[in-house]
Scaffold this active site. Structure first.
Site, short mmCIF file in Angstrom:
data_model
loop_
_atom_site.label_atom_id
_atom_site.label_comp_id
_atom_site.label_asym_id
_atom_site.label_seq_id
_atom_site.Cartn_x
_atom_site.Cartn_y
_atom_site.Cartn_z
N LYS B 76 0.90 -1.43 -0.17
CA LYS B 76 -0.12 0.12 -0.15
C LYS B 76 1.30 1.10 0.03
CE LYS B 76 -3.97 1.70 2.68
NZ LYS B 76 -4.92 2.36 3.99
N SER B 151 -9.91 1.91 2.99
CA SER B 151 -8.60 2.55 2.23
C SER B 151 -7.78 2.15 1.37
CB SER B 151 -8.07 3.84 2.91
OG SER B 151 -7.14 3.29 3.70
N SER B 175 -9.71 0.09 7.02
CA SER B 175 -9.39 -0.17 6.19
C SER B 175 -8.42 -1.17 5.36
CB SER B 175 -8.04 0.70 5.81
OG SER B 175 -9.16 2.59 5.62
#
Lengths: 481, 484, 95
Positions: B76, B151, B175
């Site tokens: 990420k 997210s 997330s």
């Protein structure tokens, strides 16, 4: 109208750790800009703080030094504001729960009396970087070497009533931090900085007046001058019927005036909250015991011991114990010389401090070491030299170094203690001064005490200062009858 | 090759059936071919990946391979990667080449894993749909007009589309779990303090936690073995031993007590999603578990409390983005204030600015007690609810999200309705507990996840419970047809 | 709790965020709606409840006082918007 001055001090002390409070960067003063600013100090994205154990130990030491309560669980908070020398946009500090709670410091006033000044709290925090305003095409340069240096902010009660008291308090804090070896206390390098809160109120009034804070005063002399300048300004304002507005001000030593800071005009809202990157700081009984065991003798204890064990006057004891390095120096002189402490005290506080003062030097950098001075006083104690000769030798040591013994030897300064030799000189002096002899013999006892000085002086002069003064006196007393 | 689990690829590498270079090239090719449809990567590090793959093959040849050596992974774009752009999907960090590695990145590299690139996400991890990214939204591989969740939407979509065998994610309010649910993959949020936060760009420090996003629980266990552990650089990292998470995967579930919080099945839950979750729970009964009705009475307060605590911390964490030492700086600032206001005003997106302002307000003079302190007290109530529940149950189950993936743009105009997507996940972060989402079925062609919440540091049990289900069912092995 | 435009201007200034005049109304409305949702907290009975700052009850670990960092100025400043002579540059700061 009669005004009472109320002063409280916030003293920021840089703790003398090797590394920063939350990072492994060095804290050395004077490095090239930003060469001691690592990821954490720069506030890079993703970095996290880890607390330096030695900063904690030093804060606890200070707390014990002012008889304060140590908070068993203190908390680090973020103080949020934007400034270029504050890389993260917040300063990690302690807010609601500081590590050191209420304590006190005793100061000595000019009349010799002591006054107790309350310390509200002392908390750990990180220092900011420095803004350099030299012209970089109209820009300001930022050096973050200092960012993250551990600070102990010591907040006093508003217990001081004059600039002089404020200075005495600042000096007492300075003395204490050096005793505890938690800071070098070097004010010219910013290791100790004072914010002075000053307000005025009418005598007899119990409420405090509105205060103004003088920021970042960095010498004892300026503490006094800045506070006095501020008092004068506030008094003028109040007597002209104006009100004081709370403000942050700076002291301009050239104009000897304080002026309000432009950048801090707006009221700040620091939005303190517990730093989620740091957990509560627990001080265990075990940690406390370790620090206690390591605690040196403190100024008060030292003064007491100098008076009882070494039989110094309170005045001498206070002068010598005021600074740890000075006190250590003095005690080395006593032990090396084997001379009476009183003699050592005189030499250290009069000759040595006088010379240091005259040359604007600090005891840490004294050209004459304690061992050298001790070696010199040893020779006074064993009658090898007179005090007068010793002063000559001291000057020689100051200027050229060496040892007292070598100087005595090479310059032939050893005191004359041979009775026959001194008698011969005395006889010669008497023979050369018939008028003075007649005058002496005609005088009463009282006058004789004065007149004998002439003969002593002549004898000493003739011996080039080497004759033992006591023996000269004795022999003269015998011969002038 | 790409449809295989990380475990299968690890075995194939060990058996010499495939080299890391072949494997890496295969996934790089897939990214090139398929990522334009999902937009799951911000940066693809092809050159570096091939070099790492070569090194991994050499390491294996030298006999020093670890179980994950040579297996590709994507990070990420919130984890700092030295020498590689680390953007947090923000214009603010579009030019930010991280000068160091996050501990998670370092640990994956030490295990010999190959970094394929950096995945898309909501800007600064603030979002539940991946629509706040500066680099454009990520699309759900199952239906590309739907959101992948957020997210960690890029990581979830990349794993679901089989563009990478695994990815890292971070979870502040759901997330990892919510996009895992919406994309039909397995996502584990470990106990707070289990995975180091060093180098993970902070959103809300007391809630953020990194974790693995994979096809299966077994894969997550393999990654956790390398990812978890104490880090002296993170003061909030916990110094307790890391178990071998693969060791207890197959333990039987007889007598397992599953808590079903009444509040997780009330109004607001989509009927289809509810049905899928009930079916999954029924499967657990077949595996020998017993069901216990429990109460988490303060669940409804988790969202308001979260939207004080997280923005408050974020408002302070994001102050360092000021245009002075790194990142975006506005053009020709008139003065210092202009530099700050325009660099931040232009560098941050709308949602980030909104949360900074909420947080700033909640901490400001006169409001601290009513908002921040109150939220912290409610946080304690939420934690107490869980503590109480875990006196009687081993794990808690329920839906991960109230809906399957909604349409792009559907909730963009209404922040509050978007925030409700995290109603079942947020309380877990508030308490600091571990939680996992596993694929449990479909609703209108979109995946639905089952959430399993465990007690502190009980990740082994979560993975065991998830793995046993995946041995009995095939939901985790499904992949969207367009990416087969 | 509804905010007014002045509140929003004040908050934006504290947070050093530029908000264009044309966006203030929309921003005010959205922030107010979020704060309205947050308002639910006020009904929660929290008397005697200890605020919770961290998920774990652990206490701060201490780092030994040793220097572990060396100079990486050039590397770190290579990503800075403006530097000169090793300093970060900002528009003139007036004290």
């Amino acid at each position: 109208m009669s005004w009472e001055v109320v002063i409280g001090l916030e003293v920021h002390v840089q703790l003398a750790t090797q590394s920063k409070i939350f990072s492994g960067s060095a804290t050395t003063f004077g490095a090239e800009p930003n060469t001691q600013a690592a990821l954490i100090d720069l506030g890079m994205p993703g970095v996290l703080p880890v607390l330096n154990a030695d900063a904690v130990t030093k804060a606890i030491k200070f707390g014990l030094g002012i008889d304060a309560e140590i908070t068993p669980r203190s908390v680090f908070a973020r103080k949020n504001y934007f400034y270029p020398d504050l890389p993260k946009g917040y300063q990690i500090s302690q807010f609601e729960l500081p590590i050191v709670g209420k304590g006190h410091v005793d100061i000595t006033l000019e009349d010799g009396s002591t006054k107790r000044i309350g310390v509200t709290r002392a908390h750990l925090e990180e220092d900011a970087g420095k803004s350099l305003h030299e012209d970089f095409q109209g820009m300001t340069g930022i050096d973050l070497n200092r960012a993250g240096t551990p600070l102990l902010e010591i907040v006093s009660e508003p217990d001081m009533r004059s600039a002089k008291e404020a200075v005495a308090y600042a000096k007492a804090i300075h003395s204490l931090i050096r005793y505890l070896n938690i800071s070098d206390g070097n004010m010219s390098q910013g290791s100790m900085r004072c914010d002075c809160n000053v307000s005025l109120r009418q005598k007899g009034e119990t409420e405090f007046g509105t205060r103004r804070e003088i920021k970042n005063v960095n010498s004892f002399r300026f503490v006094e001058k800045a506070i006095n300048a501020e008092i004068e300004w506030q008094m003028d304002e109040l007597e002209s019927g104006r009100k004081i507005q709370q403000a942050t001000v700076l002291y301009d030593p050239v104009k000897d005036k304080t002026f309000a800071m432009r950048s801090k005009e707006e009221a700040n809202d620091y939005r303190y909250f517990p730093d989620p990157d740091l957990l509560p700081l627990e001080v265990t009984e075990q940690m406390m015991n370790r620090v206690r065991a390591d605690l040196p003798e403190l100024p008060g204890q030292k003064i007491e011991r100098f008076m009882t064990e070494l039989e110094l006057s309170e005045y001498d004891a206070r002068v010598l114990a005021a600074d740890r390095v000075l006190a250590d120096y003095f005690e080395t002189v006593v032990s090396v010389s084997g001379a009476k402490p009183k003699l050592c005290a005189n030499w250290v506080s009069v000759e040595l401090l006088g010379a240091l003062n005259k040359n604007d030097q600090e005891i840490d950098a004294s050209p004459v070491s304690a061992a050298q001075l001790g070696g010199l006083l040893k020779r006074i104690a064993d009658n090898t030299i007179s005090g007068k000769i010793a002063k000559q030798i001291f000057e020689e040591l100051w200027n050229n170094g060496g040892t007292a013994d070598d100087i005595i030897e090479s310059k032939g300064l050893k005191q004359e203690t041979d009775t026959g030799a001194i008698e011969a000189i005395v006889d010669q002096v008497i023979a050369d001064s018939p008028d003075q002899v007649a005058q002496f013999l005609a005088a009463d006892d009282n006058k004789r005490k004065k007149l004998i000085g002439y003969f002593v002086g002549q004898t000493m002069k003739a011996s080039k200062g080497k004759a033992n003064p006591q023996m000269v006196n004795q022999i003269l007393a015998k011969k002038l009858v | 090759m790409h449809s295989q689990t990380l475990k299968a690829l690890s075995d194939a590498l060990a058996a010499g059936d495939v080299s890391s270079q072949e494997l890496t090239q295969h996934f790089l090719d897939r990214i090139k071919q398929h990522d334009p449809a999902v937009n799951s990567f911000i940066t693809v590090t092809e050159e570096q990946a091939l070099a790492q793959a070569k090194a991994a093959d050499q390491r294996r040849a030298a006999g020093n391979a670890a179980p994950l050596t040579g297996v590709p992974i994507a990070h990420k774009d919130i984890f700092c990667t030295q020498g590689i752009k680390t953007s947090c999907a923000s214009k603010m960090l579009d030019n930010f080449i991280a000068p160091y590695n996050a501990t998670v990145v370092e640990k994956m590299a030490d295990a010999g894993m190959v970094t394929l690139g950096k995945t898309n996400m909501d800007e600064f991890a603030m979002g539940s749909s991946n629509e706040t990214s500066y680099y454009g939204p990520v699309k759900n591989p199952w239906q590309t007009e739907h959101v992948p969740g957020g997210s960690s939407g890029g990581s979830a979509a990349a794993v679901a589309a089989r563009l990478t065998p695994a990815a890292t994610g971070t979870d502040t309010g759901g997330s990892i779990r919510q996009p895992a649910s919406l994309c039909g993959i397995t996502g584990l949020k470990p106990t707070y303090g289990r995975v180091s936060r060093w180098g993970m760009i902070a959103f809300a420090s007391s809630l953020d936690q990194g974790g693995p996003m994979t096809q299966t629980a077994e894969d997550a266990a393999l990654l956790m073995n390398a990812m978890a552990g104490f880090d002296p650089k993170d003061s909030t990292s916990t110094d307790i031993e890391v178990p071998d998470y693969t060791a207890s995967l197959t333990q039987p579930l007889d007598g397992l007590r599953i808590g079903l919080p009444r509040q997780f099945f009330e109004q607001g839950l989509d009927a289809d999603v509810g049905k899928v979750v009930q079916e999954a729970i029924a499967q657990y009964e077949k595996l020998g578990a017993t069901l216990v009705d429990i109460e988490l009475p303060n669940t409804h307060l988790s969202i308001p409390a979260y939207y004080v605590v997280a923005p408050a911390e974020a408002s302070s964490n994001l102050s360092r983005f000021d245009g002075v030492r790194f990142g975006y700086r506005c053009k020709d600032p008139a003065d210092l204030e202009d530099l700050y206001k325009r660099s931040r005003g232009e560098g941050f997106g709308e949602e980030v600015k909104r949360r900074i302002m909420i947080g700033t307000y909640a901490l400001s003079a006169g409001y601290y007690d009513a908002y921040y302190l109150k939220a912290q007290k409610v946080r304690r109530l939420i934690k107490n609810d869980f503590d109480e529940a875990f006196n009687n149950v081993d794990v808690i189950m329920g839906p991960t999200a109230p809906n399957a993936g909604f349409k792009l743009g559907e909730k963009a105009a209404d922040p509050v309705s978007m925030y409700l997507s995290d109603i079942y996940t947020i309380s877990v972060n508030m308490a600091g507990l571990p939680g996992i989402s596993i694929p449990a079925g479909m609703s209108n062609g979109l995946p639905v996840g089952l959430q399993i919440i465990g007690n502190y540091f009980d990740e082994s049990r979560l993975l065991n419970v998830a793995h046993r289900y995946q041995q009995e069912t095939g939901w985790h092995a499904q992949l969207p047809a367009a990416f087969a | 709790m509804a905010l007014d435009k002045e509140d929003v201007v004040k908050i934006a200034h504290l947070a050093r965020l530029q908000v264009a005049d044309s966006e203030i109304d929309a921003t005010t409305e959205r922030l107010s709606s979020i704060l309205g949702m947050i308002e639910q907290l006020q009904a929660a009975p929290t008397d005697g409840i200890e605020p919770m700052a961290h998920p774990t009850d652990a206490v701060q670990r201490l780092r030994e006082d040793v220097v572990t960092e060396s100079n990486h100025r050039d590397q770190y400043q290579s990503i800075a918007p403006a530097t000169e002579d090793g300093l970060y540059l900002v528009p003139q700061v007036i004290e």
